[in-house]
Write a protein that holds these residues in place. Structure first.
Motif, short mmCIF file in Angstrom:
data_model
loop_
_atom_site.label_atom_id
_atom_site.label_comp_id
_atom_site.label_asym_id
_atom_site.label_seq_id
_atom_site.Cartn_x
_atom_site.Cartn_y
_atom_site.Cartn_z
N VAL A 1 49.65 8.81 116.79
CA VAL A 1 50.21 10.22 117.09
C VAL A 1 49.07 11.08 116.15
O VAL A 1 49.04 10.77 115.38
CB VAL A 1 51.17 10.23 116.63
N ARG A 2 47.77 11.67 116.45
CA ARG A 2 47.42 12.55 115.40
C ARG A 2 48.04 13.94 115.89
O ARG A 2 48.55 14.66 116.90
CB ARG A 2 46.11 12.90 116.78
N LEU A 3 48.18 14.44 114.43
CA LEU A 3 49.00 15.99 114.35
C LEU A 3 47.71 16.88 114.08
O LEU A 3 46.72 16.55 112.92
CB LEU A 3 49.65 15.55 113.45
N PRO A 4 48.18 17.90 113.84
CA PRO A 4 46.89 18.52 113.69
C PRO A 4 47.21 19.42 112.48
O PRO A 4 46.27 20.54 112.29
CB PRO A 4 46.92 20.22 114.75
N ASP A 5 48.38 19.09 111.54
CA ASP A 5 47.93 19.77 110.43
C ASP A 5 47.46 19.40 108.93
O ASP A 5 46.52 17.89 109.38
CB ASP A 5 49.58 19.21 109.77
N ARG A 6 47.74 19.62 108.07
CA ARG A 6 46.96 19.06 106.55
C ARG A 6 47.15 17.62 106.44
O ARG A 6 48.46 18.22 106.47
CB ARG A 6 46.75 21.00 105.88
N ALA A 7 46.78 17.14 106.09
CA ALA A 7 47.14 15.89 105.31
C ALA A 7 47.48 16.03 104.39
O ALA A 7 49.17 15.10 104.12
CB ALA A 7 46.11 14.59 105.38
N ALA A 8 47.59 16.78 103.42
CA ALA A 8 48.53 17.47 102.06
C ALA A 8 50.12 17.66 102.36
O ALA A 8 50.61 17.57 101.60
CB ALA A 8 47.44 17.86 101.77
N ASP A 9 49.24 18.45 103.91
CA ASP A 9 51.18 18.83 104.28
C ASP A 9 51.82 17.93 104.25
O ASP A 9 52.72 17.96 104.67
CB ASP A 9 50.81 20.15 104.55
N ILE A 10 51.53 17.27 105.54
CA ILE A 10 52.06 15.28 106.29
C ILE A 10 52.03 15.21 105.25
O ILE A 10 53.51 14.24 105.28
CB ILE A 10 51.61 14.99 107.12
N THR A 11 52.02 14.58 103.83
CA THR A 11 51.81 13.50 102.65
C THR A 11 53.47 14.12 102.24
O THR A 11 53.83 13.44 102.14
CB THR A 11 50.72 13.79 101.82
N VAL A 12 53.28 15.27 101.59
CA VAL A 12 54.36 15.77 101.53
C VAL A 12 56.00 15.68 102.20
O VAL A 12 56.93 15.53 101.71
CB VAL A 12 54.48 17.05 100.69
N PHE A 13 55.29 16.13 103.87
CA PHE A 13 56.50 16.05 104.60
C PHE A 13 57.02 14.43 104.54
O PHE A 13 58.30 14.44 105.11
CB PHE A 13 55.93 16.86 105.48
N PHE A 14 56.38 13.50 104.45
CA PHE A 14 56.67 12.83 105.06
C PHE A 14 57.56 12.12 103.32
O PHE A 14 58.16 10.81 104.42
CB PHE A 14 55.68 11.80 105.89
#
Length: 329
Positions: A64-77
């Motif tokens: 699954v590809r997300l359009p978000d910043r990798a840094a944001d998704i890292t923190v979120f996950f």
């Protein structure tokens, strides 16, 4: 020079038994789709779609590809899959994490994380004067304050921009108050700012107007905040006579000298910053000192009560109701 755009694993969020690979920018995360679906209705809907036989996989896992910043998704996950990473107030978290989690938890409808992040933000940017005076912060946002403006202006603007996006209007009066205390040299930095640590941090045209208006009106409020020192009134129980009057005059002079030398308006902290209270406690009688302290408290509360209106916002009681609705489970 060629740039290597090959996606790379985030080793901390690459679970060997995970059944889903998520890509954000060039970062890959192997996580548990069932947990994501349980936390987020957006992911639940996304993962419920039947994949075609030729759908892309990595190590047998759908991608699954997300359009978000990798840094944001890292923190979120990390907040989702590591319960110790982003704990509720009063545990300390980073301000950057708060921004990332508010943004992602709102987009992907993870309610408990959104509320938790908004609580952290609300302690940094409170709705009460006692909260403003206290040290209730659980993030490092307040560590930016008192640093060179080049450091604390961007996070403050990032907070304003995000608050507008998620309708967290209750944090705006204090955020604008912080920005409005800048001097002429840093005003342009507020207007030119575009980012903070990869987070968007730019005032809209309307908010630039609010910032400039707030700066002007806070200057006027400085005189209101110290007007009690100009009054000839004193405690009806005064036993110091002219000694108390002379002390009050000296304090007034000291405040005005301080106002002439500071770089930006600080109506909420004038008397304390000017350092008048130690001398007044020594030279005034106890009755007059108590009278002046009470008058200062009233003046500061009046300034505080005006903050929302000078920012073009509803009064504090309405903002507090909005806050309570947003933070309730």
């Amino acid at each position: 020079m060629d740039v290597d755009n090959t996606p790379t694993r985030d080793e901390e969020l690459w679970f060997s038994d995970g059944g889903l690979v998520v890509q954000a920018e060039q970062s890959l995360f192997r996580v548990y789709g069932g947990i994501l679906a349980a936390r987020s209705p957006v992911f639940k809907d996304m993962l419920s779609i039947t994949q075609p036989p030729d759908a892309e996989t990595i190590e047998g896992c759908p991608v699954v590809r997300l359009p978000d910043r990798a840094a944001d998704i890292t923190v979120f996950f990390r907040a989702i899959f590591d319960s110790s990473f982003f704990e509720p107030h009063p545990y300390e978290v980073s301000f950057q994490s708060v921004l990332s989690i508010i943004r992602c938890s709102g987009k992907y409808e993870v309610g408990y994380l959104r509320r938790r992040a908004l609580v952290h933000l609300s302690y940094d940017l409170p709705t009460t004067l006692s909260g403003y005076d206290g040290d209730n912060s659980s993030t490092n946002f307040n560590s930016f304050l008192g640093s060179p403006a080049s450091r604390w202006i961007p996070p403050c603007i990032a907070a304003v921009q995000l608050a507008r996006q998620v309708n967290a209007l209750w944090v705006l009066p204090v955020a604008f108050h912080h920005l409005a205390t800048t001097d002429k040299k840093t005003t342009q930095k507020v207007l030119d700012c575009t980012s903070f640590d990869g987070h968007p941090a730019k005032l809209s045209g309307d908010d630039q107007f609010v910032f400039l208006t707030c700066s002007l009106l806070l200057i006027r409020l400085e005189h209101d905040a110290v007007s009690f020192l100009h009054s000839a009134d004193s405690s009806p129980k005064c036993v110091g006579g002219t000694k108390c009057s002379a002390a009050c005059l000296k304090a007034m002079t000291r405040v005005h000298r301080y106002m002439a030398g500071i770089v930006g308006p600080v109506p909420l902290g004038l008397c304390g910053s000017a350092g008048i209270w130690p001398d007044l406690s020594k030279t005034c009688c106890a009755q007059c000192y108590g009278f002046l302290k009470a008058a200062d408290a009233v003046a500061r509360q009046e300034v505080w009560d005006k903050l929302p209106s000078i920012c073009g916002l509803p009064p504090w009681p309405e903002l507090e109701r909005m806050k309570a609705d947003a933070l309730k489970c």
